[in-house]
Design a protein around this motif. Structure first.
Motif, mmCIF file in Angstrom:
data_model
loop_
_atom_site.group_PDB
_atom_site.id
_atom_site.type_symbol
_atom_site.label_atom_id
_atom_site.label_comp_id
_atom_site.label_asym_id
_atom_site.label_seq_id
_atom_site.Cartn_x
_atom_site.Cartn_y
_atom_site.Cartn_z
ATOM 1 N N PRO A 187 0.775 -1.242 0.000
ATOM 2 C CA PRO A 187 0.000 0.000 0.000
ATOM 3 C C PRO A 187 0.811 1.298 0.000
ATOM 4 N N THR A 188 2.108 1.275 -0.277
ATOM 5 C CA THR A 188 2.895 2.501 -0.093
ATOM 6 C C THR A 188 3.070 3.336 -1.356
ATOM 7 N N GLY A 189 2.871 2.734 -2.544
ATOM 8 C CA GLY A 189 3.085 3.477 -3.780
ATOM 9 C C GLY A 189 4.545 3.609 -4.169
ATOM 10 N N ASP A 218 4.564 -9.384 -8.146
ATOM 11 C CA ASP A 218 3.149 -9.001 -8.208
ATOM 12 C C ASP A 218 3.050 -7.617 -8.843
ATOM 13 N N ILE A 219 2.491 -7.565 -10.064
ATOM 14 C CA ILE A 219 2.448 -6.302 -10.818
ATOM 15 C C ILE A 219 1.011 -5.794 -10.991
ATOM 16 N N ALA A 220 0.184 -6.011 -9.975
ATOM 17 C CA ALA A 220 -1.244 -5.694 -10.082
ATOM 18 C C ALA A 220 -1.525 -4.288 -10.604
ATOM 19 N N TYR A 221 -0.699 -3.323 -10.217
ATOM 20 C CA TYR A 221 -0.996 -1.917 -10.540
ATOM 21 C C TYR A 221 -0.107 -1.332 -11.637
ATOM 22 N N ILE A 222 0.593 -2.183 -12.366
ATOM 23 C CA ILE A 222 1.592 -1.703 -13.315
ATOM 24 C C ILE A 222 1.017 -0.772 -14.372
ATOM 25 N N ASP A 223 -0.210 -0.993 -14.788
ATOM 26 C CA ASP A 223 -0.778 -0.180 -15.860
ATOM 27 C C ASP A 223 -1.255 1.187 -15.397
ATOM 28 N N TYR A 224 -0.969 1.523 -14.122
ATOM 29 C CA TYR A 224 -1.252 2.871 -13.608
ATOM 30 C C TYR A 224 0.031 3.581 -13.199
ATOM 31 N N SER A 225 1.151 3.071 -13.674
ATOM 32 C CA SER A 225 2.427 3.746 -13.445
ATOM 33 C C SER A 225 2.395 5.143 -14.067
ATOM 34 N N TYR A 226 3.079 6.073 -13.441
ATOM 35 C CA TYR A 226 3.154 7.435 -13.981
ATOM 36 C C TYR A 226 4.177 7.527 -15.110
ATOM 37 N N ASP A 227 4.893 6.447 -15.348
ATOM 38 C CA ASP A 227 5.865 6.392 -16.436
ATOM 39 C C ASP A 227 5.634 5.110 -17.238
ATOM 40 N N LEU A 228 4.523 5.062 -17.951
ATOM 41 C CA LEU A 228 4.144 3.841 -18.668
ATOM 42 C C LEU A 228 5.184 3.413 -19.700
ATOM 43 N N GLU A 229 5.883 4.377 -20.261
ATOM 44 C CA GLU A 229 6.860 4.055 -21.300
ATOM 45 C C GLU A 229 8.000 3.202 -20.770
ATOM 46 N N TYR A 344 5.371 7.003 4.008
ATOM 47 C CA TYR A 344 6.401 6.206 3.360
ATOM 48 C C TYR A 344 6.659 6.758 1.959
ATOM 49 N N PRO A 345 7.865 6.539 1.424
ATOM 50 C CA PRO A 345 8.201 7.118 0.119
ATOM 51 C C PRO A 345 7.243 6.662 -0.974
ATOM 52 N N TYR A 346 6.541 7.606 -1.561
ATOM 53 C CA TYR A 346 5.543 7.331 -2.591
ATOM 54 C C TYR A 346 6.069 7.791 -3.945
ATOM 55 N N LYS A 347 5.878 6.957 -4.963
ATOM 56 C CA LYS A 347 6.249 7.350 -6.323
ATOM 57 C C LYS A 347 5.054 7.317 -7.270
ATOM 58 N N GLU A 348 4.180 6.313 -7.099
ATOM 59 C CA GLU A 348 3.051 6.155 -8.015
ATOM 60 C C GLU A 348 2.120 5.070 -7.482
ATOM 61 N N GLY A 349 0.884 5.080 -7.955
ATOM 62 C CA GLY A 349 -0.017 4.008 -7.569
ATOM 63 C C GLY A 349 -1.277 4.468 -6.867
ATOM 64 N N PHE A 350 -2.069 3.500 -6.420
ATOM 65 C CA PHE A 350 -3.400 3.744 -5.875
ATOM 66 C C PHE A 350 -3.398 4.252 -4.440
ATOM 67 N N CYS A 387 -6.854 6.602 -4.866
ATOM 68 C CA CYS A 387 -7.508 6.147 -6.098
ATOM 69 C C CYS A 387 -9.008 6.425 -6.098
ATOM 70 N N SER A 388 -9.608 6.486 -4.910
ATOM 71 C CA SER A 388 -11.061 6.635 -4.845
ATOM 72 C C SER A 388 -11.520 7.958 -4.233
ATOM 73 N N LEU A 389 -10.587 8.807 -3.840
ATOM 74 C CA LEU A 389 -10.930 10.109 -3.266
ATOM 75 C C LEU A 389 -10.932 11.183 -4.351
ATOM 76 N N SER A 390 -11.909 12.054 -4.323
ATOM 77 C CA SER A 390 -11.937 13.161 -5.276
ATOM 78 C C SER A 390 -10.866 14.181 -4.906
#
Length: 408
Positions: A187-189, A218-229, A344-350, A387-390
């Motif tokens: 859960p840290t991003g 485990d790459i569950a969230y890979i398609d929401y990376s901020y650097d998809l390339e 915790y150090p966050y880079k990307e994710g839900f 991911c779910s907060l406006s």
């Protein structure tokens, strides 16, 4: 007296996420939804507070013939077109390793299959200290022990702890199954750097001198990376694996396609030779047949269509939500830094996770709920589902959370 097998954990399941989701719902009914911050939901939501279901995914799904939806898949390991497209989507030309793909019910199925079929009873699974709770549950249901490595040293991956824990387990059982949930760690991003991955691969090769090593990525969230390339580039490091090292990549169509209920995913097996892959594939195929039989036919066909003929529309639609996710996380992390709320150090994710010891966490979680802020407790922290907060709900939230923390 008991009617179930003797060696099984019979402690009642405590799903903290769904329990808190229920409390948040009840609070909304009491005081009004506009007065409640519900940071519990681990699915992608839009700014209006509804779950996101991509048009680019469900329009083609709705056009699939009912006969296709009703039919069994063509194989216990999944439809061939799906298996090929999953590998192309996740790995592509980044690796020359021998490989195979097993269709699974979500990424969860891929993780569960690995724990169930790679480790014997009494052996030990290595997982991050801060992690998705179901890793432990899967281990317990298979009478497998758990050892945890510390995830962070300051603002980076704790390589020292990772190595020490893996070495200790390897010395004991001459086999290693280690989970790395990356990129977009839940859960840290956090996401590992290419340099960190290279060091991990070199270390796992050294472990392989003493026995078999399996990396469960485990790459569950890979398609929401901020650097998809570049978020898949690290997979090229796996080509340096020793013959006694294998990788199982657990992929989730559920997350990638916002189709959580369709339960579709895959285990991608990668190793030096096809025979090594085949040995595992045989066991996984038999376990799949014995457990879930096959994966929804239409879900597999839909993934194949969305990521080929409909891929431009899908990428364009998803890009809007990745940008929104980044906007939300940027706001929270900026305001947290300004007010001194330690995360915790966050880079990307839900998810973003507020860092603290478990004793403080328990008191804090209760205090937050009294102020109509609902979050999820994780080991050594409080998970906030950006991911779910406006955007409106996130603005000022870190400051409110810090003020409540300061009252404890």
């Amino acid at each position: 007296m008991s009617f179930v097998k003797r060696k099984v954990d019979k402690t009642p399941i405590e799903d903290t996420v769904f329990a808190i989701v229920k409390k948040a719902k009840e609070d909304k009914e009491r005081v009004g939804a506009e007065n409640v911050v519900d940071a519990t939901i681990g699915s992608l939501y839009n700014e209006e507070g509804s779950i996101v279901a991509f048009d680019s995914v469900f329009t083609p799904y709705n056009q699939i013939a009912k006969e296709t939806k009703a039919a069994y898949a063509s194989s216990f390991v999944g439809n061939e077109s799906f298996r090929k497209q999953v590998y192309e989507w996740v790995v592509g030309n980044r690796s020359a390793l021998a490989h195979s793909v097993i269709a699974t019910p979500g990424g969860t199925g891929a993780v569960a299959l690995s724990v169930q079929e790679i480790l014997d009873e009494g052996e030990t699974l290595v997982i991050p200290e801060i992690a998705w709770g179901s890793y432990r549950l899967m281990a317990a249901m298979n009478n497998v022990e758990v050892a945890t490595y510390s995830l962070f040293e300051d603002d980076h991956f704790n390589m020292k702890s990772f190595k020490e824990v893996c070495e200790k387990v390897m010395q004991k059982q001459k086999k290693l199954l280690v989970v790395i949930n990356d990129p977009c760690h839940n859960p840290t991003g956090y996401s590992l750097s290419m340099e960190e991955w290279k060091e991990i691969v070199a270390f796992l090769n050294s472990c392989a001198k003493h026995g078999e090593v399996v990396l469960l990525n485990d790459i569950a969230y890979i398609d929401y990376s901020y650097d998809l390339e570049h978020c898949r580039d690290y997979i090229s490091c796996f080509d340096a694996f020793d013959e006694k090292v294998m990788c199982v990549i657990a992929f989730s169509c559920s997350k990638s396609l916002t189709s959580y209920g369709l339960r579709c995913g895959a285990a991608i097996l990668m190793a030096k030779t096809q025979q090594l892959v085949r040995d595992v594939e045989i066991v996984f195929e038999k376990a799949a047949r014995a457990t879930w039989s096959n994966i929804p036919n239409a879900a597999m066909d839909n993934f194949t269509q969305v990521t080929t003929t409909n891929v431009e529309a899908y990428i364009k639609e998803k890009a809007k939500y990745i940008a929104l996710l980044k906007e939300r996380s940027d706001i929270f992390m900026k305001e947290a830094k300004e007010c001194g709320l330690a995360c915790y150090p966050y880079k990307e994710g839900f998810f973003v996770t507020v860092a603290m010891d478990n004793e403080t966490r328990d008191c804090y979680h209760e205090a937050l709920m009294k102020e109509h802020i609902f979050t999820v407790k994780v080991n050594k922290g409080i998970r906030v589902a950006v991911c779910s907060l406006s955007v409106t709900a996130i603005k000022g939230l870190a400051k409110r959370m810090k003020e409540i923390l300061d009252t404890l």
